[in-house]
Motif scaffolding. Sequence first.
Motif, PDB file in Angstrom:
ATOM      1  N   PRO A 272       0.895  -1.142  -0.006  1.00 48.65           N
ATOM      2  CA  PRO A 272       0.190   0.108  -0.158  1.00 48.65           C
ATOM      3  C   PRO A 272       0.911   1.117  -0.084  1.00 48.65           C
ATOM      4  O   PRO A 272       1.839   1.313   0.786  1.00 48.65           O
ATOM      5  CB  PRO A 272      -0.875   0.038   1.390  1.00 48.65           C
ATOM      6  CG  PRO A 272      -0.119  -1.034   2.379  1.00 48.65           C
ATOM      7  CD  PRO A 272       0.602  -2.092   1.296  1.00 48.65           C
ATOM      8  N   ILE A 273       0.517   2.165  -0.886  1.00 49.29           N
ATOM      9  CA  ILE A 273       1.022   3.539  -0.891  1.00 49.29           C
ATOM     10  C   ILE A 273       0.046   4.525  -0.391  1.00 49.29           C
ATOM     11  O   ILE A 273      -0.940   4.735  -1.257  1.00 49.29           O
ATOM     12  CB  ILE A 273       1.593   3.645  -2.363  1.00 49.29           C
ATOM     13  CG1 ILE A 273       2.756   2.623  -2.701  1.00 49.29           C
ATOM     14  CG2 ILE A 273       2.447   5.224  -2.073  1.00 49.29           C
ATOM     15  CD1 ILE A 273       2.988   2.661  -4.161  1.00 49.29           C
ATOM     16  N   TYR A 274       0.363   5.361   0.456  1.00 46.82           N
ATOM     17  CA  TYR A 274      -0.403   6.254   0.859  1.00 46.82           C
ATOM     18  C   TYR A 274      -0.106   7.604   0.513  1.00 46.82           C
ATOM     19  O   TYR A 274       1.090   8.207   0.658  1.00 46.82           O
ATOM     20  CB  TYR A 274      -0.647   6.494   2.549  1.00 46.82           C
ATOM     21  CG  TYR A 274      -1.084   5.075   2.977  1.00 46.82           C
ATOM     22  CD1 TYR A 274      -2.237   4.398   2.560  1.00 46.82           C
ATOM     23  CD2 TYR A 274      -0.337   4.226   3.904  1.00 46.82           C
ATOM     24  CE1 TYR A 274      -2.868   3.513   3.099  1.00 46.82           C
ATOM     25  CE2 TYR A 274      -0.923   2.873   4.301  1.00 46.82           C
ATOM     26  CZ  TYR A 274      -2.148   2.458   3.822  1.00 46.82           C
ATOM     27  OH  TYR A 274      -2.763   1.343   4.282  1.00 46.82           O
ATOM     28  N   GLY A 275      -0.623   8.345  -0.356  1.00 49.42           N
ATOM     29  CA  GLY A 275      -0.438   9.577  -1.005  1.00 49.42           C
ATOM     30  C   GLY A 275      -0.881  10.831   0.107  1.00 49.42           C
ATOM     31  O   GLY A 275      -1.841  10.949   0.312  1.00 49.42           O
ATOM     32  N   VAL A 276      -0.097  11.755  -0.113  1.00 49.16           N
ATOM     33  CA  VAL A 276      -0.259  12.783   0.750  1.00 49.16           C
ATOM     34  C   VAL A 276       0.051  14.157  -0.514  1.00 49.16           C
ATOM     35  O   VAL A 276       1.039  14.377  -0.896  1.00 49.16           O
ATOM     36  CB  VAL A 276       0.628  13.213   1.775  1.00 49.16           C
ATOM     37  CG1 VAL A 276       0.432  14.832   2.651  1.00 49.16           C
ATOM     38  CG2 VAL A 276       0.646  12.166   2.871  1.00 49.16           C
ATOM     39  N   ASN A 277      -0.862  14.833  -0.723  1.00 48.84           N
ATOM     40  CA  ASN A 277      -0.770  15.928  -2.000  1.00 48.84           C
ATOM     41  C   ASN A 277      -0.670  17.059  -1.129  1.00 48.84           C
ATOM     42  O   ASN A 277      -1.495  17.623  -0.327  1.00 48.84           O
ATOM     43  CB  ASN A 277      -2.283  16.042  -2.665  1.00 48.84           C
ATOM     44  CG  ASN A 277      -2.473  16.928  -3.616  1.00 48.84           C
ATOM     45  OD1 ASN A 277      -3.158  17.830  -3.521  1.00 48.84           O
ATOM     46  ND2 ASN A 277      -1.740  16.652  -4.836  1.00 48.84           N
ATOM     47  N   TYR A 278       0.551  17.575  -1.770  1.00 49.64           N
ATOM     48  CA  TYR A 278       1.187  18.760  -0.981  1.00 49.64           C
ATOM     49  C   TYR A 278       1.001  20.005  -1.855  1.00 49.64           C
ATOM     50  O   TYR A 278       1.233  20.179  -2.816  1.00 49.64           O
ATOM     51  CB  TYR A 278       2.592  18.606  -0.849  1.00 49.64           C
ATOM     52  CG  TYR A 278       3.690  19.630  -0.516  1.00 49.64           C
ATOM     53  CD1 TYR A 278       3.531  19.832   0.853  1.00 49.64           C
ATOM     54  CD2 TYR A 278       4.256  20.257  -1.369  1.00 49.64           C
ATOM     55  CE1 TYR A 278       4.392  21.055   1.474  1.00 49.64           C
ATOM     56  CE2 TYR A 278       4.835  21.360  -0.917  1.00 49.64           C
ATOM     57  CZ  TYR A 278       5.201  21.780   0.457  1.00 49.64           C
ATOM     58  OH  TYR A 278       5.933  22.922   0.904  1.00 49.64           O
TER      59      TYR A 278
END
Length: 178
Positions: free
Chosen positions: A96-102
């Motif tokens: 799993p890759i958890y994305g944080v849109n910056y």
Amino acid sequence: MAKLSPLMLAPPVIFAALAGLFLFGLNDENGNQLSSTFESKPAPPLKVTPLGDFPVVEDADLRRGGVKLVNFWASWCAPCRVEHPNLETLAATGIPIYGVNYKDEAPKALKFLSDLGNPYAKTGQDASGRQAIEWGVYGVPETYVLDAKGTVILRFPGPITERVMTETILPAIKKAQP
């Protein structure tokens, strides 16, 4: 032929000296990139806002289960586009890759994922950049490998290329496995 004045040489010499200092300053005594102060420690708390209708990554997601990645990214970030196919390859392996849109605008971030695909199991937005500060992010993209307990095994600044995936990310994933 015109004679070169020492003053004409000053700007390139000063530039080269500053570039060398910056390059040296970004490396530790072993010539490696600066490591995260969080490596071998629990990941900082994570609190993001929803991005579209995607499932929102929660702090609890980082603290349970197997190995996972946290990837800080933005639609305006050219290196994020470069690494995107490699994130999709990693996601296809089941990690799993958890994305944080910056610091991004939601419509642009959603278009980015619509155009390129969504490698993220869950994602969220860090519109203010506060979470990035808490995590010690220098700039996007930046990826963290976490173990099952949420301990930071690796912080990787920059795009994940095929070489980085093979030589850096995959070994960190293996190290993070019980």
